[in-house]
Design an enzyme around this catalytic site. Sequence first.
Site, short mmCIF file in Angstrom:
data_model
loop_
_atom_site.label_atom_id
_atom_site.label_comp_id
_atom_site.label_asym_id
_atom_site.label_seq_id
_atom_site.Cartn_x
_atom_site.Cartn_y
_atom_site.Cartn_z
CB ALA A 168 70.75 50.00 34.96
CB SER A 214 56.94 64.32 26.68
OG SER A 214 57.62 63.63 25.65
CE1 TYR A 245 67.48 52.04 22.28
CE2 TYR A 245 65.61 50.59 21.85
CZ TYR A 245 66.45 51.24 22.74
OH TYR A 245 66.25 51.09 24.09
CG HIS A 257 60.74 62.02 25.31
ND1 HIS A 257 59.77 62.05 26.30
CD2 HIS A 257 61.85 61.49 25.89
CE1 HIS A 257 60.28 61.54 27.41
NE2 HIS A 257 61.53 61.20 27.20
CB THR A 277 65.34 57.66 33.80
OG1 THR A 277 66.11 58.31 34.80
CG2 THR A 277 65.29 58.49 32.54
CG HIS A 315 61.45 56.13 32.07
ND1 HIS A 315 62.47 56.25 31.15
CD2 HIS A 315 60.65 57.21 31.90
CE1 HIS A 315 62.28 57.36 30.44
NE2 HIS A 315 61.19 57.97 30.89
N GLY A 369 65.54 47.70 30.00
CA GLY A 369 66.64 48.17 30.84
C GLY A 369 67.90 47.38 30.56
CG ASP A 370 70.99 48.33 29.18
OD1 ASP A 370 70.82 47.41 28.35
OD2 ASP A 370 70.91 49.53 28.89
CD GLU A 428 64.18 60.25 29.63
OE1 GLU A 428 63.47 59.86 28.68
OE2 GLU A 428 65.30 59.79 29.86
CG PHE A 470 75.16 60.17 28.25
CD1 PHE A 470 75.02 59.36 29.36
CD2 PHE A 470 74.88 61.53 28.39
CE1 PHE A 470 74.64 59.87 30.57
CE2 PHE A 470 74.51 62.05 29.61
CZ PHE A 470 74.39 61.23 30.70
P1 FAD Z 1 63.78 45.69 24.31
O1 FAD Z 1 62.70 46.30 23.50
O2 FAD Z 1 63.42 44.50 25.12
O3 FAD Z 1 64.94 45.33 23.27
C1 FAD Z 1 66.25 44.99 23.71
C2 FAD Z 1 67.01 44.23 22.64
O4 FAD Z 1 66.49 42.90 22.51
C3 FAD Z 1 66.92 44.80 21.21
O5 FAD Z 1 68.14 44.53 20.59
C4 FAD Z 1 65.79 44.03 20.56
O6 FAD Z 1 65.99 43.91 19.16
C5 FAD Z 1 65.85 42.68 21.25
N1 FAD Z 1 64.54 42.14 21.64
C6 FAD Z 1 63.43 42.82 22.00
N2 FAD Z 1 62.45 41.97 22.40
C7 FAD Z 1 62.98 40.73 22.31
C8 FAD Z 1 62.46 39.43 22.62
N3 FAD Z 1 61.23 39.27 23.11
N4 FAD Z 1 63.28 38.36 22.44
C9 FAD Z 1 64.55 38.53 21.97
N5 FAD Z 1 65.09 39.74 21.66
C10 FAD Z 1 64.31 40.83 21.83
N6 FAD Z 1 67.28 52.48 30.59
C11 FAD Z 1 67.17 52.48 31.94
O7 FAD Z 1 67.87 51.71 32.61
N7 FAD Z 1 66.27 53.29 32.58
C12 FAD Z 1 65.45 54.11 31.90
O8 FAD Z 1 64.65 54.83 32.50
C13 FAD Z 1 65.55 54.17 30.48
N8 FAD Z 1 64.75 54.96 29.75
C14 FAD Z 1 64.83 54.93 28.38
C15 FAD Z 1 63.95 55.72 27.63
C16 FAD Z 1 64.01 55.73 26.25
C17 FAD Z 1 63.05 56.58 25.47
C18 FAD Z 1 64.98 54.94 25.57
C19 FAD Z 1 65.09 54.96 24.08
C20 FAD Z 1 65.84 54.13 26.31
C21 FAD Z 1 65.77 54.12 27.71
N9 FAD Z 1 66.61 53.30 28.49
C22 FAD Z 1 66.50 53.31 29.85
C23 FAD Z 1 67.60 52.43 27.86
C24 FAD Z 1 67.03 51.02 27.60
O9 FAD Z 1 66.64 50.42 28.81
C25 FAD Z 1 68.15 50.20 26.96
O10 FAD Z 1 68.38 50.67 25.65
C26 FAD Z 1 67.94 48.70 26.95
O11 FAD Z 1 69.16 48.10 26.52
C27 FAD Z 1 66.85 48.20 26.02
O12 FAD Z 1 65.61 48.49 26.49
P2 FAD Z 1 64.33 48.28 25.54
O13 FAD Z 1 63.13 48.53 26.34
O14 FAD Z 1 64.49 49.00 24.28
O15 FAD Z 1 64.48 46.70 25.26
#
Ligand code: FAD
Length: 276
Positions: free
Chosen positions: A43, A7, A135, A256, A40, A68, A99-100, A9, A206
Amino acid sequence: MPTPKISFEFFPPKTPEGRVKLLAARDQLAALKPEYFSVTYGAGGSTRDNTRDIVMQIHRDGYAVAPHLSFGGDSEQAVLELIQSYKDAGIRHIVALRGDMPSGMGIHKLVNANELVALVRAHFGDHFQIKVAAYPEIHPDAESYQKDVYWLGEKFRAGADCAITQYFYNADAYFYFMEQCAQAGIDKPVIPGIMPITNFQNLVRFSDACGADIPRWLRQKMNGFGADSDGLKAFGEEVVSRLCEKLRAGGAPGFHFYTMNQAEPTLGILTNLGIQ
Ligand code: FAD
């Protein structure tokens, strides 16, 4: 060896020229028959309209596409409306993320990805194939290695179908992570995210921002190319091709590619892998 699923991105383009470039890259990459293209989401929802627009274009052109999605600063209602518009268009994939929050957007509570997955399943049943992030080198906010694996498991328990990893350049980090996932009862596919190497400064920027490790030997070697960008690209292609070969031999179910909206670097790697 079975042909891995692939895939590609993209990020949403900001200009008409960027859009033309993205669509040209897509056309080149489409020849490889990817499972889907993904786009994507900025943020905090900052690219909502741009993401939606290019997602719809790719879908209209007849390709499977995975938008996304994250809450950002949006209400649940706004997020559900966006997902509904994807469903109405016939889109079947979603990449669900926390997201962040970009600086300057105030303090919002970030909605974790497992909650977004649960929301999509609650409102849209099995319509979407849901992908989530993983991760192998552990998310920078994670409480611990095991907690991060636990939360990945929660995303699957909430209904995700597969995960895509953050990029990495150390195959052992992925293999060890997969062992830990298996021990935690995770049996769904975790697809390595692959970042081609084309620009040293950008990659460092990055990687520092997202917590991806660039091994010292690789950093040193890349730095040595200085202004020789062709040399860097050729070296990068070789290194990433070798990484993919290792991952494939070790059982990775697919790749990917973070294409950065360029076809050539990804095509070079896939050609080296014999996937054309
Ligand atoms: P989560 O899975 O929610 O995890 C975030 C953190 O919180 C982790 O440290 C985890 O251990 C912890 N955690 C998870 N669930 C909980 C919970 N319920 N309670 C407490 N702690 C918890 N960013 C963008 O802005 N736009 C994008 O399009 C984008 N695409 C991405 C695609 C991929 C394949 C990847 C790997 C990353 C992408 N990101 C994107 C970055 C991502 O949004 C960031 O890494 C963000 O900080 C974490 O997102 P996540 O979905 O992994 O979060």
